[in-house]
Design a protein around this motif. Sequence first.
Motif, PDB file in Angstrom:
ATOM      1  N   GLU A  54      58.179  78.457  14.367  1.00 27.14           N
ATOM      2  CA  GLU A  54      58.979  79.669  14.219  1.00 27.14           C
ATOM      3  C   GLU A  54      58.275  80.678  13.302  1.00 27.14           C
ATOM      4  O   GLU A  54      58.257  81.883  13.573  1.00 27.14           O
ATOM      5  CB  GLU A  54      60.359  79.318  13.651  1.00 27.14           C
ATOM      6  N   TYR A  55      57.725  80.167  12.229  1.00 31.58           N
ATOM      7  CA  TYR A  55      57.004  81.052  11.321  1.00 31.58           C
ATOM      8  C   TYR A  55      55.812  81.688  12.004  1.00 31.58           C
ATOM      9  O   TYR A  55      55.544  82.885  11.858  1.00 31.58           O
ATOM     10  CB  TYR A  55      56.545  80.238  10.091  1.00 31.58           C
ATOM     11  N   GLY A  60      52.699  85.895  13.551  1.00 30.42           N
ATOM     12  CA  GLY A  60      51.574  85.417  14.332  1.00 30.42           C
ATOM     13  C   GLY A  60      50.209  85.783  13.752  1.00 30.42           C
ATOM     14  O   GLY A  60      49.965  86.910  13.350  1.00 30.42           O
ATOM     15  N   LEU A  61      49.345  84.843  13.698  1.00 35.75           N
ATOM     16  CA  LEU A  61      47.987  85.001  13.197  1.00 35.75           C
ATOM     17  C   LEU A  61      47.079  85.071  14.415  1.00 35.75           C
ATOM     18  O   LEU A  61      46.908  84.091  15.132  1.00 35.75           O
ATOM     19  CB  LEU A  61      47.615  83.837  12.288  1.00 35.75           C
ATOM     20  N   ASN A  62      46.540  86.268  14.651  1.00 37.10           N
ATOM     21  CA  ASN A  62      45.841  86.497  15.916  1.00 37.10           C
ATOM     22  C   ASN A  62      44.346  86.209  15.880  1.00 37.10           C
ATOM     23  O   ASN A  62      43.695  86.162  16.905  1.00 37.10           O
ATOM     24  CB  ASN A  62      46.053  87.947  16.372  1.00 37.10           C
ATOM     25  N   ASP A  63      43.814  86.045  14.727  1.00 36.24           N
ATOM     26  CA  ASP A  63      42.360  85.806  14.693  1.00 36.24           C
ATOM     27  C   ASP A  63      42.096  84.362  14.327  1.00 36.24           C
ATOM     28  O   ASP A  63      42.969  83.648  13.856  1.00 36.24           O
ATOM     29  CB  ASP A  63      41.695  86.738  13.666  1.00 36.24           C
ATOM     30  N   TYR A  75      50.154  77.370   4.707  1.00 36.19           N
ATOM     31  CA  TYR A  75      51.561  77.610   5.071  1.00 36.19           C
ATOM     32  C   TYR A  75      52.223  76.357   5.664  1.00 36.19           C
ATOM     33  O   TYR A  75      53.392  76.069   5.400  1.00 36.19           O
ATOM     34  CB  TYR A  75      51.676  78.749   6.083  1.00 36.19           C
ATOM     35  N   PHE A  76      51.473  75.615   6.493  1.00 37.13           N
ATOM     36  CA  PHE A  76      52.101  74.563   7.315  1.00 37.13           C
ATOM     37  C   PHE A  76      51.853  73.141   6.797  1.00 37.13           C
ATOM     38  O   PHE A  76      52.278  72.180   7.407  1.00 37.13           O
ATOM     39  CB  PHE A  76      51.582  74.649   8.758  1.00 37.13           C
ATOM     40  N   ASN A 141      51.218  82.377  21.067  1.00 37.15           N
ATOM     41  CA  ASN A 141      51.237  83.795  20.702  1.00 37.15           C
ATOM     42  C   ASN A 141      51.326  84.581  21.994  1.00 37.15           C
ATOM     43  O   ASN A 141      50.477  84.435  22.874  1.00 37.15           O
ATOM     44  CB  ASN A 141      49.989  84.166  19.914  1.00 37.15           C
ATOM     45  N   ALA A 142      52.379  85.386  22.063  1.00 41.04           N
ATOM     46  CA  ALA A 142      52.627  86.189  23.273  1.00 41.04           C
ATOM     47  C   ALA A 142      52.778  85.283  24.489  1.00 41.04           C
ATOM     48  O   ALA A 142      52.339  85.603  25.593  1.00 41.04           O
ATOM     49  CB  ALA A 142      51.519  87.206  23.495  1.00 41.04           C
TER      50      ALA A 142
END
Length: 493
Positions: A54-55, A60-63, A75-76, A141-142
């Motif tokens: 969910e986080y 979202g971290l795109n790179d 974070y996780f 992501n997306a």
Amino acid sequence: MIKKGIRREIVLHYFLVVFMALLLVEVIFLLAIRTYYYDSVFSHIASHIGWADEYYQTFGLNDQSTSAMTRIMSYFELFGTELQVLSLDGQIISSSNKFDTDMVIRTSDVTQALSGETSRWVGKQQGTNQIVMAVSRTLKNAGENQYVLRYVTSLDKINDKLLNVTLLSILIGTAVLATVLAFSIGLANSIVKPINNIRAVSAQMAKGRFDVRVKGDYKYELGELASTLNYMAQEIVRSNQVKDDFISSISHELRTPLTSIKGWSETLNSGGYDPDETKIGMQIITKETDRLIGLVEEILDFAKLQQNEMKLVTGVVNLRELLQEIMLNLWAKAEKKGVLINLDSELKPMIYGDANRLKQVFLNLVDNAIKFSHEHGTVQLSFELDEKFVTVTVQDYGIGISEEHIKRVKDRFFQVNPVNGGTGLGLAITQQLVELHHGHLELESEFGQGTSVKVKLPLPSPELAALIPENDADVKSLPINSILPVHEGVREP
């Protein structure tokens, strides 16, 4: 080691039953405990990985830069677990323990995670051979999969606890089995001990010692067995006594006529006697010979009945005519005692049976009634009909039979009064002959008041009754004193 026998079988069966039950319970219990612990670990990691997903969807971290991986790891990360970030082909991109980042993971949890599920895998970890649980889930992501987030935790502590629980359960099970073994041995002894006692007593009885008895207040089937064995010994003793009395009685019965026959034979053989004395001697020899024949025939009949060799020659029997013939046969004996034989029924029941054997039955019953009647008494004969049976009653008002003897009077060789002579087989043979005709004999008596004997015989079925020819001759339906001559000392009805 318990020797072979019932004791060993009882102990073994109880032990096996309890052992199998305990084994089943312990296996189920240990599997439930293991499942509970493993599910708890999985649920904890799955809830954390769900929060991580969910986080990631929100921020979202795109790179795929080192800084992005560092943020994901920070974070996780979950305390007590190793966090791995994998590419979609299973290549480790980053790991919280900083080792083996070039490894490719192809366990089932990774392949199932690619399908959108949170899955787990339990097995040995490569390199360390530790038992671990791995929980994996894809980060999207997306709507497209980007990474596989994989948590790996060691199960050593949990397995150690499970081992302790297993050892404790085995210890408890062993204690239970030991207790059951002790109780089963005690239970087996409580069963085997009386059986051994009964066996020892029965062995003595087999050697002819019928004075021994099974002692002890045993319960249930063992108590019934002991009582039956004691009763059997008592009956054997009684039967032996009756047999001895019978041998003594029959010896006397045989000796008396034989003595008379021998005495008169020697007397007649010596010669020199007038014709009248010779005639008397021959009459006595004939009478005593008939008496001997009767005794022998009675014994032979009883032997045939005991061996089921008695054959009936069946035909139509008119019971009224049969009884009136018996009254004629016994008239002389009744006249000597002043006894009136009365047949007060006009019924003429017809049955299928052996006329000679039925005559033997009623001849014995009426003869007994005369024998035990008072002088100038009455013997009453009557019929009763119902749908399926005819009941013939022979009633006397003589000395009767005491309660002590009424239950045994049908027993073979038993005589109420041995002084009266006879073999004690008459009533036993009578009852068996009645039963051969599918009938039933009932005896009621009151001491000092008389005896009533009822013989219940089946009537022929309607189909057979239709085949019985009607007999118009009604001579035998006349009153008894119109058939028999009236002699002095015989009362008229």
